[in-house]
Motif scaffolding. Structure first.
Motif: not given
Ligand code: BEZ
Length: 210
Positions: A116-139
């Protein structure tokens, strides 16, 4: 290129249901979950946001700050929160971004134009205390996510961060874990004086550290 594991999660400032939030100030030294959903007043999203609100004590136990994102307007969040409370039993209890200009969605690659060019997909980002991305998910929009799985991953990530262990297939909190290959047998003897099981030299299983 989309955000990948190990990348620094980009900072932003956004309007939310709890006022203007600067992301780095909000997560400051904590773990964070940033997730998007396609649209307010839609069935799957309503169940997801209600369930995430119900999990608040679980996120707090793990020192995780939760932040949702919607491309709908702020004015649409409050009446929808009432629907969420009515149908799911829990109202929103974490900030929900109103990303109407899609600044944050684009920064985090939450819009997949061929879906969809209008809506977001179901994304998840888990981010650590060091501000680094630890997990990404897209549904896709049609599949509600399993937020118990997100808690499970956070348990695994936090154990890894603290104890240099990894977690096996379908692991659940409290079950045995794996000693990572970077830990030698010598070092393992010091860490685990009560011993571990060696199934193969590269597959060593130990009780979950406290
Ligand atoms: C839903 O949340 O139910 C939904 C949202 C957008 C597209 C399809 C389903």
């Amino acid at each position: 290129m989309s955000l990948q594991i190990g990348d620094i999660a980009p900072d932003f400032t956004a309007e939310t249901t709890e006022g203007k939030i600067n992301f780095y100030d909000y997560i400051d030294g904590h773990w964070a979950v940033l997730f998007s959903h396609p649209k307010n007043f839609t069935p799957v999203c309503t169940t997801e946001l209600g369930y995430t609100a119900r999990l608040k004590p679980e996120f707090e136990k793990r020192d995780v700050k939760v932040l949702g994102l919607s491309v709908d307007q702020l004015a649409a969040h409050e009446p929808w929160s009432k629907d969420i409370e009515e149908t799911q039993g829990t109202a929103l209890n974490f900030p929900l971004i109103a990303d109407t200009d899609r600044t944050v969605s684009n920064l985090y690659g939450m819009i997949h134009p061929n879906a969809s060019d209008t809506f977001t997909v179901r994304s998840v980002f888990v981010i650590g205390p060091d501000k680094k991305v630890k997990l990404t998910l897209n549904y896709p929009a049609s599949t509600g996510r399993n937020f118990d799985e997100i808690i499970r991953v956070i348990d695994s990530l936090q154990l890894t961060a603290k104890h240099q262990v990894a977690t096996p297939v379908n692991w659940k909190n409290g079950e045995d874990v794996i000693i990572v290959p970077a830990v030698s047998d010598e070092a393992a003897k010091e860490k685990y004086p009560e011993g571990w099981k060696t199934l193969k030299p590269y597959l060593r299983v130990v009780a979950q550290p406290k």
